[in-house]
Design a protein around this motif. Structure first.
Motif, PDB file in Angstrom:
ATOM      1  N   GLU A   1       0.966 -32.901 -28.199  1.00  0.00           N
ATOM      2  CA  GLU A   1       2.080 -33.882 -27.637  1.00  0.00           C
ATOM      3  C   GLU A   1       2.157 -34.142 -26.098  1.00  0.00           C
ATOM      4  OE1 GLU A   1       4.695 -34.623 -29.769  1.00  0.00           O
ATOM      5  OE2 GLU A   1       6.047 -35.546 -28.190  1.00  0.00           O
TER       6      GLU A   1
ATOM      7  N   HIS B   1       1.800 -21.679 -28.187  1.00  0.00           N
ATOM      8  CA  HIS B   1       1.779 -23.140 -27.490  1.00  0.00           C
ATOM      9  C   HIS B   1       1.779 -22.923 -25.962  1.00  0.00           C
ATOM     10  CE1 HIS B   1       4.095 -24.188 -31.194  1.00  0.00           C
ATOM     11  NE2 HIS B   1       2.831 -25.354 -30.995  1.00  0.00           N
TER      12      HIS B   1
ATOM     13  N   ARG C   1      14.327 -31.062 -26.873  1.00  0.00           N
ATOM     14  CA  ARG C   1      13.470 -31.902 -27.387  1.00  0.00           C
ATOM     15  C   ARG C   1      12.295 -30.958 -28.090  1.00  0.00           C
ATOM     16  NH1 ARG C   1      11.024 -37.617 -25.867  1.00  0.00           N
ATOM     17  NH2 ARG C   1       9.197 -37.478 -27.381  1.00  0.00           N
ATOM     18  N   LEU C   2      11.935 -30.076 -27.281  1.00  0.00           N
ATOM     19  CA  LEU C   2      10.766 -29.284 -27.719  1.00  0.00           C
ATOM     20  C   LEU C   2      11.104 -28.440 -29.019  1.00  0.00           C
ATOM     21  CD1 LEU C   2       9.032 -28.236 -24.500  1.00  0.00           C
ATOM     22  CD2 LEU C   2       7.979 -29.568 -25.983  1.00  0.00           C
ATOM     23  N   GLU C   3      12.241 -27.715 -28.820  1.00  0.00           N
ATOM     24  CA  GLU C   3      12.700 -27.161 -29.707  1.00  0.00           C
ATOM     25  C   GLU C   3      13.088 -27.770 -30.922  1.00  0.00           C
ATOM     26  OE1 GLU C   3      15.848 -24.730 -27.859  1.00  0.00           O
ATOM     27  OE2 GLU C   3      14.331 -23.328 -27.117  1.00  0.00           O
ATOM     28  N   LYS C   4      13.565 -29.116 -31.001  1.00  0.00           N
ATOM     29  CA  LYS C   4      13.669 -29.618 -32.187  1.00  0.00           C
ATOM     30  C   LYS C   4      12.310 -30.000 -32.976  1.00  0.00           C
ATOM     31  CE  LYS C   4      17.651 -32.905 -31.524  1.00  0.00           C
ATOM     32  NZ  LYS C   4      17.581 -33.732 -30.136  1.00  0.00           N
ATOM     33  N   GLN C   5      10.992 -29.882 -32.156  1.00  0.00           N
ATOM     34  CA  GLN C   5       9.999 -30.073 -32.730  1.00  0.00           C
ATOM     35  C   GLN C   5       9.309 -28.812 -33.025  1.00  0.00           C
ATOM     36  OE1 GLN C   5       8.931 -32.894 -29.391  1.00  0.00           O
ATOM     37  NE2 GLN C   5       7.352 -33.058 -30.685  1.00  0.00           N
ATOM     38  N   ASN C   6      10.241 -27.584 -32.941  1.00  0.00           N
ATOM     39  CA  ASN C   6       9.860 -26.298 -33.431  1.00  0.00           C
ATOM     40  C   ASN C   6       8.885 -25.594 -32.436  1.00  0.00           C
ATOM     41  OD1 ASN C   6      11.521 -25.428 -35.540  1.00  0.00           O
ATOM     42  ND2 ASN C   6      10.317 -26.921 -36.933  1.00  0.00           N
ATOM     43  N   ILE C   7       9.025 -26.189 -31.252  1.00  0.00           N
ATOM     44  CA  ILE C   7       8.041 -25.458 -30.039  1.00  0.00           C
ATOM     45  C   ILE C   7       9.184 -24.618 -29.420  1.00  0.00           C
ATOM     46  CG2 ILE C   7       6.580 -25.784 -28.303  1.00  0.00           C
ATOM     47  CD1 ILE C   7       6.217 -28.869 -29.391  1.00  0.00           C
ATOM     48  N   LYS C   8       9.042 -23.485 -29.657  1.00  0.00           N
ATOM     49  CA  LYS C   8       9.818 -22.474 -29.089  1.00  0.00           C
ATOM     50  C   LYS C   8       9.320 -22.041 -27.775  1.00  0.00           C
ATOM     51  CE  LYS C   8      12.572 -20.637 -32.507  1.00  0.00           C
ATOM     52  NZ  LYS C   8      12.145 -21.058 -33.899  1.00  0.00           N
TER      53      LYS C   8
ATOM     54  N   SER D   1      -1.297 -26.671 -28.534  1.00  0.00           N
ATOM     55  CA  SER D   1      -1.332 -25.748 -29.563  1.00  0.00           C
ATOM     56  C   SER D   1      -2.785 -25.074 -29.517  1.00  0.00           C
ATOM     57  CB  SER D   1      -0.991 -26.319 -30.865  1.00  0.00           C
ATOM     58  OG  SER D   1      -1.155 -25.234 -31.895  1.00  0.00           O
TER      59      SER D   1
END
Ligand code: SF4
Ligand code: SF4
Lengths: 387, 251
Positions: free
Chosen positions: B25, B2, B45-52, B19
């Motif tokens: 996004e 990402h 918020r990013l981590e909730k969307q599985n963007i580490k 990605s």
């Protein structure tokens, strides 16, 4: 790492303020000057000390604004502020002030300042491109000479003038050699140190000692160059700084550039190379030689001022620069308007990136200046994006 | 992999995520009083969307760029806007970015910023000016735009927000139509942009980024003033964050 002798150079301001007091007490006369058009040779030939009084700090501006308009160039306000607050020892010990009719702001400010101390004003012609201008400027040189002779009760002979010319040429030559060291890639001295060394020469009470110090600095820098020690590495973008004068306290744009990773290699402004470029002809009649030299100053108060473009072009090549930054103090109309011409010249003739930065001495816009400077460096190919 | 671009401006923070080569996004949130807090919220918020964040490259831009502790690099908004616009338009152009604090004109050549101009330190000609004037009229910026289309030209001569505000108040007092006052307010910005643009030198294609690109009447009036159709794009307000994300690929 900076050269060791820079510390001695930096200490000059303090050292000289003590020396000027001592000299004054010993009966030496001091002539305070404001501009690169000022013929310090004439003051030296009168056996006086000449010092530069141009204001370069924010400090006294608040006081100046009690009498001067707020939307005036900070250099003028700072100079006047120092005059009315006694915060500058060099102003305090000046017996005589020398002013020139340059920009409108300075001209009118001098009318107020002239009430504080004896002041002589030299009438500068508006153009240097004309024979009559030189005649006029020669006469102004003579008037200043007569004024000093009368005020200080001395005789300024041609021989004395010639000696003073030689001395000042030697100082110019040393400064010029120092400046030229930065034509090397990478530059051995930071722009900040270069500016300091040149700006501080204006306060030298003892010219010989000052020349000697600069020569020692040159030696040290040359030794370091042999060992491969430089102020910046090869990758740092090389910048030519032009525009309004800067000094200690008004170096924020220079500082921002170097903090963002650029190497300011050439300072075209008054406090840098502008006054060093042309020497006084030692073989001519001294007054003519002085008039010719000073009239050739490529300042924006002159119209036309093509000499500035020519000088920028020459320095840009000699110092192999990657970009040109034009600094304008707020409310400086001459440099501000001229910036349009400089921009066209730099972009179209020199094919170099250009930016004008307009600001004042305060730090209210530090953030904005930083963005402009960093973005400008980002547009210059080399990868110096600040982290 | 990402690539994340975070553009923290004076009023809003914009975030874009790629990605690999795909823009997946874009979101925005108010900057609020603390850019550090905002950058934390963005991370959550990013981590909730599985963007580490740890597995991504992050570039921060905008005036709050230094307050993003997890950014790999900061790059100025000028470079980012340039890059993002080139992505959105697919061509070189002159970018006008009317931000909350400052207005920028950016020239793109071969997809890169070759030259830029910024307004000086006052708020004249910026989004902030429009916002303050809309408040004085008691309408939103969108409403102000709609009203302006219906009004006649009146002159607001002051560039300074404080004086312009009192001018607006006295115009209200003298019974000038609100639509015309709105028109005057918009004119004062477009006029300022016009001068800035021409002093800078404009290319044929003009592209507007920043929050105002979503105010259609404003785009119309700006095109009229510039006598050139101002292009924009649904994602134009994300030009800075998109550019930042793209530049993250070079890290
Ligand atoms: S910029 Fe011009 S007026 Fe100002 S100090 Fe230099 S020579 Fe004098
Ligand atoms: S910087 Fe400009 S306005 Fe200020 S003294 Fe020099 S020429 Fe005059």
């Amino acid at each position: 790492m900076r050269p060791l002798i820079m510390e001695e150079v930096e200490a000059l301001r303090g050292v000289n303020s003590v020396k000027i007091k001592e000299a004054h007490e010993a009966g030496k006369k001091v002539v305070g000057m404001y501009c690169v058009f000022s013929p310090s040779e004439i003051a030296l030939a009168a056996d006086a000390i000449s010092v530069t009084l141009c204001g370069t700090t924010q400090g006294p501006i608040e006081d100046a604004e009690k009498e001067l308009p707020r939307n005036l160039c900070p250099l003028i306000k700072s100079s006047y502020g120092f005059a009315i607050t006694d915060k500058c020892p060099y102003f305090y010990f000046s017996d005589i002030l020398l002013a020139e009719t340059t920009c409108d702001g300075k001209k009118k400010m001098y009318e107020l300042m002239g009430k504080i101390k004896p002041m002589h004003i030299m009438n500068l012609p508006q153009t240097a491109d004309d024979e009559d201008s030189l005649e006029l400027w020669k006469k102004e040189m003579v008037k200043f000479k007569n004024f000093l002779e009368e005020k200080l009760g001395v005789e300024i002979t041609d021989d004395k003038l010639r000696d003073a010319i030689k001395l000042m040429n030697r100082e110019r030559d040393a400064m010029k050699r120092l400046h030229k060291l930065n034509a090397h890639k990478p530059a051995p001295l930071s722009g900040m140190d270069m500016m300091l060394a040149q700006w501080l020469k204006g306060f030298n009470v003892d010219k010989e000692a000052g020349i000697n110090l600069i020569e020692r600095l040159i030696d040290e820098v040359e030794e370091r160059m042999e060992k491969g020690i430089y102020a910046f590495d090869e990758k740092a973008p090389r910048i030519l700084l032009t525009g309004c004068p800067i000094g200690s306290g008004s170096e924020k744009v220079l500082k921002a550039l170097e903090e963002a990773g650029a190497s300011v290699v050439a300072l075209e402004n008054c406090t840098g190379y502008k006054g060093l470029d042309v020497m006084v002809d030692e073989n001519k009649d001294p007054i003519t030689a002085l008039a010719e030299k000073y009239l050739s100053t490529p300042c924006s108060c002159m119209t036309n001022n093509n000499g500035r473009l020519e000088l920028i072009g020459r320095l840009a090549k000699e110092y192999d620069v990657d970009g040109v930054v034009d600094l304008t103090w707020q409310a400086c109309h001459t440099y501000n308007i001229e910036s349009f011409t400089v921009k066209k010249f730099v972009q179209e003739e020199l094919n170099l990136p250009f930016i004008q930065i307009e600001t004042d001495y305060s730090d209210s816009d530090t953030g904005q200046v930083k963005v402009r400077v960093e973005a400008f460096l980002e547009t210059i190919e080399k990868p110096v994006m600040a982290n | 992999m990402h690539y994340i671009g975070i553009d923290i401006g004076s009023t809003a923070a914009k975030v874009s995520v790629f990605s690999d080569d795909k823009l997946i996004e874009n979101f925005t949130m108010p900057t609020g009083w603390s850019s550090v807090e905002t950058s934390k919220t963005i991370k959550e918020r990013l981590e909730k969307q599985n963007i580490k964040i740890e597995d991504s490259k992050v570039v921060a831009t905008g005036y709050g760029r230094i307050s993003v502790p997890y950014a790999d690099k900061t790059i100025t908004e000028i470079t980012c806007h340039g890059r993002g616009t080139h992505y959105l338009l697919g061509a070189d152009c002159t970018v006008i970015d009317i931000g909350g604090q400052d207005t920028k004109i950016i020239t793109l050549e071969n997809g890169k910023v070759s030259n830029f101009t910024m307004n000086d330190k006052c708020a004249a000609g910026t989004g902030r000016f429009l916002e303050l004037m809309a408040n004085t009229l008691g309408v939103s910026i969108d409403e102000l735009g709609e009203m302006a289309l219906l009004g006649e030209d009146v002159n607001i001569t002051s560039m300074c927000t404080v004086f312009a505000e009192s001018e607006v108040i006295s115009l209200i007092g003298s019974g000038t139509k609100r639509e015309s006052i709105a028109r005057g307010i918009v004119n004062s910005i477009t006029g300022r942009v016009y001068a800035l643009l021409h002093k800078h030198g404009a290319t044929d294609t003009i592209f507007l980024t920043g929050g105002l690109c979503e105010v259609k009447p404003f785009v119309t009036l700006l095109s009229e003033k510039l006598q050139n159709e101002v292009k924009t794009n649904d994602l134009a307000r994300y030009a800075g964050s998109i550019g930042a994300a793209l530049l993250a690929k070079n890290i």
